[in-house]
Every structure is written in structure tokens, then in C-alpha cells.
Write a protein that holds these residues in place. Structure first.
Motif, PDB file in Angstrom:
ATOM      1  N   SER A 105      -3.415   8.452 -17.083  1.00  0.00           N
ATOM      2  CA  SER A 105      -3.869   9.632 -16.338  1.00  0.00           C
ATOM      3  C   SER A 105      -4.787   9.246 -15.184  1.00  0.00           C
ATOM      4  CB  SER A 105      -4.609  10.582 -17.284  1.00  0.00           C
ATOM      5  OG  SER A 105      -5.738   9.934 -17.862  1.00  0.00           O
ATOM      6  N   ARG A 106      -5.203   7.978 -15.120  1.00  0.00           N
ATOM      7  CA  ARG A 106      -6.158   7.551 -14.086  1.00  0.00           C
ATOM      8  C   ARG A 106      -5.488   6.765 -12.969  1.00  0.00           C
ATOM      9  NH1 ARG A 106     -10.325   4.053 -17.020  1.00  0.00           N
ATOM     10  NH2 ARG A 106     -11.321   4.092 -14.961  1.00  0.00           N
ATOM     11  N   GLY A 107      -4.207   6.438 -13.115  1.00  0.00           N
ATOM     12  CA  GLY A 107      -3.536   5.641 -12.104  1.00  0.00           C
ATOM     13  C   GLY A 107      -3.873   4.174 -12.259  1.00  0.00           C
ATOM     14  N   PRO A 108      -3.400   3.324 -11.348  1.00  0.00           N
ATOM     15  CA  PRO A 108      -3.654   1.889 -11.437  1.00  0.00           C
ATOM     16  C   PRO A 108      -5.144   1.567 -11.390  1.00  0.00           C
ATOM     17  CG  PRO A 108      -1.875   2.337  -9.903  1.00  0.00           C
ATOM     18  CD  PRO A 108      -2.487   3.656 -10.239  1.00  0.00           C
TER      19      PRO A 108
ATOM     20  N   ALA B 294       0.835  -1.205   0.000  1.00  0.00           N
ATOM     21  CA  ALA B 294       0.000   0.000   0.000  1.00  0.00           C
ATOM     22  C   ALA B 294       0.865   1.248   0.000  1.00  0.00           C
ATOM     23  CB  ALA B 294      -0.926   0.005   1.217  1.00  0.00           C
ATOM     24  N   VAL B 295       0.405   2.250  -0.733  1.00  0.00           N
ATOM     25  CA  VAL B 295       1.036   3.568  -0.748  1.00  0.00           C
ATOM     26  C   VAL B 295      -0.051   4.601  -0.486  1.00  0.00           C
ATOM     27  CG1 VAL B 295       2.188   5.308  -2.168  1.00  0.00           C
ATOM     28  CG2 VAL B 295       2.903   2.919  -2.322  1.00  0.00           C
ATOM     29  N   VAL B 296       0.205   5.518   0.431  1.00  0.00           N
ATOM     30  CA  VAL B 296      -0.702   6.623   0.737  1.00  0.00           C
ATOM     31  C   VAL B 296      -0.080   7.901   0.190  1.00  0.00           C
ATOM     32  CG1 VAL B 296      -1.810   7.971   2.559  1.00  0.00           C
ATOM     33  CG2 VAL B 296      -1.567   5.485   2.808  1.00  0.00           C
ATOM     34  N   CYS B 297      -0.860   8.675  -0.547  1.00  0.00           N
ATOM     35  CA  CYS B 297      -0.348   9.903  -1.164  1.00  0.00           C
ATOM     36  C   CYS B 297      -1.107  11.127  -0.650  1.00  0.00           C
ATOM     37  CB  CYS B 297      -0.470   9.837  -2.688  1.00  0.00           C
ATOM     38  SG  CYS B 297       0.614   8.617  -3.464  1.00  0.00           S
ATOM     39  N   ASN B 298      -0.339  12.183  -0.399  1.00  0.00           N
ATOM     40  CA  ASN B 298      -0.909  13.466  -0.003  1.00  0.00           C
ATOM     41  C   ASN B 298      -0.918  14.450  -1.160  1.00  0.00           C
ATOM     42  OD1 ASN B 298      -1.913  15.355   2.013  1.00  0.00           O
ATOM     43  ND2 ASN B 298       0.102  16.359   1.899  1.00  0.00           N
TER      44      ASN B 298
ATOM     45  N   PRO C  56       6.871  11.846 -14.096  1.00  0.00           N
ATOM     46  CA  PRO C  56       6.130  11.644 -12.842  1.00  0.00           C
ATOM     47  C   PRO C  56       5.526  10.249 -12.773  1.00  0.00           C
ATOM     48  CG  PRO C  56       4.855  12.986 -14.368  1.00  0.00           C
ATOM     49  CD  PRO C  56       6.191  12.785 -15.005  1.00  0.00           C
ATOM     50  N   VAL C  57       5.532   9.668 -11.585  1.00  0.00           N
ATOM     51  CA  VAL C  57       4.928   8.356 -11.337  1.00  0.00           C
ATOM     52  C   VAL C  57       3.655   8.618 -10.534  1.00  0.00           C
ATOM     53  CG1 VAL C  57       5.261   6.046 -10.411  1.00  0.00           C
ATOM     54  CG2 VAL C  57       7.219   7.325 -11.308  1.00  0.00           C
ATOM     55  N   ARG C  58       2.503   8.473 -11.184  1.00  0.00           N
ATOM     56  CA  ARG C  58       1.225   8.869 -10.581  1.00  0.00           C
ATOM     57  C   ARG C  58       0.514   7.658  -9.992  1.00  0.00           C
ATOM     58  NH1 ARG C  58       1.517  11.980 -15.424  1.00  0.00           N
ATOM     59  NH2 ARG C  58       1.664  14.220 -14.987  1.00  0.00           N
ATOM     60  N   ALA C  59       0.842   7.351  -8.745  1.00  0.00           N
ATOM     61  CA  ALA C  59       0.148   6.259  -8.072  1.00  0.00           C
ATOM     62  C   ALA C  59      -1.281   6.655  -7.730  1.00  0.00           C
ATOM     63  CB  ALA C  59       0.909   5.864  -6.808  1.00  0.00           C
ATOM     64  N   CYS C  60      -1.469   7.904  -7.331  1.00  0.00           N
ATOM     65  CA  CYS C  60      -2.795   8.435  -6.952  1.00  0.00           C
ATOM     66  C   CYS C  60      -2.983   9.766  -7.673  1.00  0.00           C
ATOM     67  CB  CYS C  60      -2.896   8.618  -5.443  1.00  0.00           C
ATOM     68  SG  CYS C  60      -2.604   7.121  -4.473  1.00  0.00           S
ATOM     69  N   PRO C  61      -3.422   9.757  -8.917  1.00  0.00           N
ATOM     70  CA  PRO C  61      -3.453  10.988  -9.731  1.00  0.00           C
ATOM     71  C   PRO C  61      -4.335  12.099  -9.177  1.00  0.00           C
ATOM     72  CG  PRO C  61      -3.722   9.035 -11.104  1.00  0.00           C
ATOM     73  CD  PRO C  61      -3.843   8.583  -9.684  1.00  0.00           C
TER      74      PRO C  61
ATOM     75  N   TRP D 238       3.503  10.462  -6.941  1.00  0.00           N
ATOM     76  CA  TRP D 238       4.068   9.686  -5.832  1.00  0.00           C
ATOM     77  C   TRP D 238       5.579   9.869  -5.806  1.00  0.00           C
ATOM     78  CZ3 TRP D 238       5.173   3.923  -6.953  1.00  0.00           C
ATOM     79  CH2 TRP D 238       5.821   3.328  -5.867  1.00  0.00           C
ATOM     80  N   THR D 239       6.216   9.810  -6.982  1.00  0.00           N
ATOM     81  CA  THR D 239       7.646  10.037  -7.104  1.00  0.00           C
ATOM     82  C   THR D 239       7.948  10.370  -8.560  1.00  0.00           C
ATOM     83  OG1 THR D 239       9.848   9.142  -6.609  1.00  0.00           O
ATOM     84  CG2 THR D 239       8.221   7.597  -7.528  1.00  0.00           C
ATOM     85  N   TYR D 240       9.215  10.465  -8.888  1.00  0.00           N
ATOM     86  CA  TYR D 240       9.654  10.722 -10.258  1.00  0.00           C
ATOM     87  C   TYR D 240      10.695   9.695 -10.666  1.00  0.00           C
ATOM     88  CZ  TYR D 240       7.602  15.434 -10.142  1.00  0.00           C
ATOM     89  OH  TYR D 240       6.740  16.497 -10.060  1.00  0.00           O
TER      90      TYR D 240
END
Length: 344
Positions: free
Chosen positions: A291-294, A239-243, A254-259, A247-249
Motif C-alpha cells: 500500500s506504500r509503493g516502492p 523514472a515514472v511520473v504519476c498524476n 492495480p500497479v501502484r507505483a505512486c500510491p 500507474w497501470t493495471y
């Protein structure tokens, strides 16, 4: 305006030239003191002292770890209207927080952007995440995070990267990818105990089957508790929680886990129910190119949550803002709106 410039001298992109340029530029408009950090935790102490002394601004020249420490120092006693503002000049290898705020990844260009923002008086208040985590021995700690928290495989990779950096390896995207691949091949992630995910209320469950489960629970609510069903627990292996997003680069990508994650909303989560080659590869490609994430039946996605609790039967790795914090059995993250004023 009184300011403190906190410099991490061993950060990847921090050089004497950049430091001198930044000090000279800030000194033209501010009364600024410069302090070099001497080790882990020192930046937090400096920021806490700056808040106690009534300074107006703390500028971080370093990576995401330095920024995280300063945020924790400024918020040691919780959010306060009169606390110093935070400004960031990227000096690390990835600089997710600075780039998420809109700063250039180049320290020289970011310095110019910061000075322009200061002269124009531009700032905003952003929400932060607050994490409380418990070890297998029952010891609990708490800490603020600015952009992400990872529980499971992601944190295990961070641990391996940190260990390699201690032995002189540079923190590069290639190092992270090789470490992630090595962890995955050795089945470390797939052998992790399941993580139970619960929220303080029924979250926005993006997958079709969890949305249906939520609807079923609502329809089955008891008459004496209308509209307040128990939350539906979910189970994932990582699990990854994003604020915020990304999420990272990976270099400039950009790596968009939670767009949809944002400093102006609650917390988002993405979790994988299975860590097979197909599921993991598809999710990574969706983070990099979509653009929608996983998406998919093996993906759990939560959006705009006030509170999320992750529990595991055995202690598993935890990271906050890219810093490994050891193995823990429980992690509760909550969103605090408008917690910190930043210069943008």
C-alpha cells in the motif's frame, strides 16, 4: 446539450454492438454527433474543433491513447472555464484513466454509469500533467498527459509493445510483462545513462538519505538567501511520473507505483537508482502487493510536486499515457490544477 462521440474503431474492446448501444443511449438525452477516428492525431483535431464550435461534451470511446489525444485537443489553447467536458467509455485494453475516475472496465457497465452521471449532473475538475520534452537535436515539444509519463526503461517497454502490436499482437498484460522481461535481460535498462532529477523546490523526498540531504542543504543555506536553498539533484536509471494512482493495471490488479498520487494534488515520481534483479523485483512486488509503493535505499520517491525536470546525457525513451514518443534528452513535467472538467 450538444455532444461529440469520438470512436476509435480499432481499439481493443470497441465493437459495433457497444458503439450502437452507446450512441442510442446518448441520443436519448443529448444532441450527439458520432465520428470515427482515421489515425493518430485525428481525435485531437476533433476535440479541438468541438471546443471551437462551443460543444458541451466530448465522449471518448477508446483506450488511453484516444483519451490523451482528446484531452490535448480540448486544451490546445490551455484550460478554459467554458471548454467542453470530457467523458470516457473504456474501449482499450487497459483504460487506466477511465478506471482511475471510477468507471467500470466493462464498456457496457461504464456506459450506464456515464448516463447516470449525466442525468445527475455530476462532474469534477481534475489536475493534469503538462510535459515539455527535448530531443538530442534540440527540438522541443509539449503535450498534456492524464495519468503518467515514463522516462527510460518503462518507455522502452512501451516502444517494444507498440512495435509488436503493429505486427498484429494484441495488447495484453502478458505481452507487456514479456517485453519488460526481455528488455531487462538484455541489460537495456541498466545501460541507460543516468537520469538527473530536479524539482522547482525541495520536494518531499521519501527516502531517508535524501531527506537528510535536504536537511543538510537547508542548514547550509547562505544568509543572503534564507529559506531558498538550491534543489538537491538526484540520479536514477528509470523514472515514472504519476498524476493519479494506479500507474497501470495487470488485468484487474492495480500497479501502484505512486500510491499517494491524485488528480487533486501535484505530480508524484518514483525512480530506481539501480536496476539489479533484486531491486527491480522488490519494487515490482511492492507496487503489486503493498500500500506504500516502492521503498528502500535504491528508490527515489517524490510527492505532490509542481514541477519536475529529468535530464539525461544521451537520448532515452519517453512515453506519455502509454504512447511512445521517441528518445529525448530532457523532460520537464508540471502540474496544472483543475485543468479539465470530467463527467464522473
Amino acid at each position: 446539450m450538444r455532444a461529440l462521440l469520438v470512436v476509435n474503431p480499432i481499439a481493443t474492446a470497441t465493437t459495433q454492438r457497444i458503439r450502437d448501444v452507446l450512441v442510442s443511449a446518448l441520443a436519448a438525452d443529448l444532441s450527439v454527433d458520432v465520428v470515427m477516428t482515421k489515425g493518430r492525431g485525428h481525435a485531437a483535431e476533433l476535440a479541438e474543433r468541438a471546443a471551437d464550435n462551443g460543444l458541451d461534451l466530448v465522449v471518448a470511446l477508446g483506450g488511453d491513447g484516444t483519451v490523451n489525444e482528446i484531452a490535448n485537443g480540448l486544451l490546445r489553447s490551455g484550460p478554459a472555464p467554458g471548454a467542453p467536458a470530457l467523458a470516457v467509455v473504456p474501449g482499450g485494453s487497459t483504460n487506466v484513466f477511465a478506471r482511475a475516475l471510477g468507471y467500470s472496465p466493462s464498456p457496457v457497465e461504464a456506459t450506464g454509469e456515464l448516463l447516470e452521471a449525466l442525468r445527475d449532473g455530476r462532474s469534477r475538475r481534475i489536475g493534469l500533467g503538462h510535459a515539455t520534452f527535448t530531443s538530442s537535436s534540440g527540438i522541443s515539444q509539449s503535450r498534456w498527459f492524464t495519468f503518467c509519463a515514463g522516462f527510460g526503461l518503462d518507455a522502452a517497454v512501451v516502444e517494444q509493445v507498440e512495435r509488436k502490436r503493429v505486427h498484429g499482437r494484441r495488447n495484453t498484460p502478458g505481452l507487456y510483462l514479456r517485453s519488460a522481461l526481455g528488455r531487462f535481460i538484455r541489460n537495456t535498462g541498466r545501460r541507460c545513462p543516468p537520469i538527473t532529477v530536479t524539482t522547482g523546490e525541495l520536494g518531499e523526498l521519501v527516502t531517508a538519505e535524501t531527506a537528510q540531504a535536504a536537511a543538510d542543504v537547508r542548514s547550509a543555506s547562505l544568509p543572503d538567501d534564507p529559506g531558498h536553498p538550491d534543489p538537491v539533484p538526484e540520479h536514477v536509471l528509470a523514472a515514472v511520473v504519476c498524476n493519479t494512482t494506479p500507474w497501470t493495471y495487470l488485468n484487474a490488479r492495480p500497479v501502484r507505483a505512486c500510491p499517494d498520487a491524485s488528480f487533486d494534488s501535484g505530480l508524484d515520481l518514483v525512480g530506481l537508482r539501480r536496476l539489479t534483479v533484486m531491486t527491480t523485483t522488490r519494487s515490482i512486488l511492492q507496487m503489486l502487493h503493498g500500500s506504500r509503493g516502492p521503498q528502500g535505499r535504491d528508490v527515489l520517491a517524490l510527492h505532490d510536486q509542481a514541477r519536475i525536470t529529468l535530464t539525461a546525457a544521451q537520448a532515452i525513451p519517453l512515453q506519455l499515457d502509454g504512447e511512445y514518443l521517441g528518445p529525448h534528452t530532457e523532460l520537464t513535467v508540471s502540474s496544472t490544477p483543475r485543468a479539465l472538467r470530467v463527467i464522473v
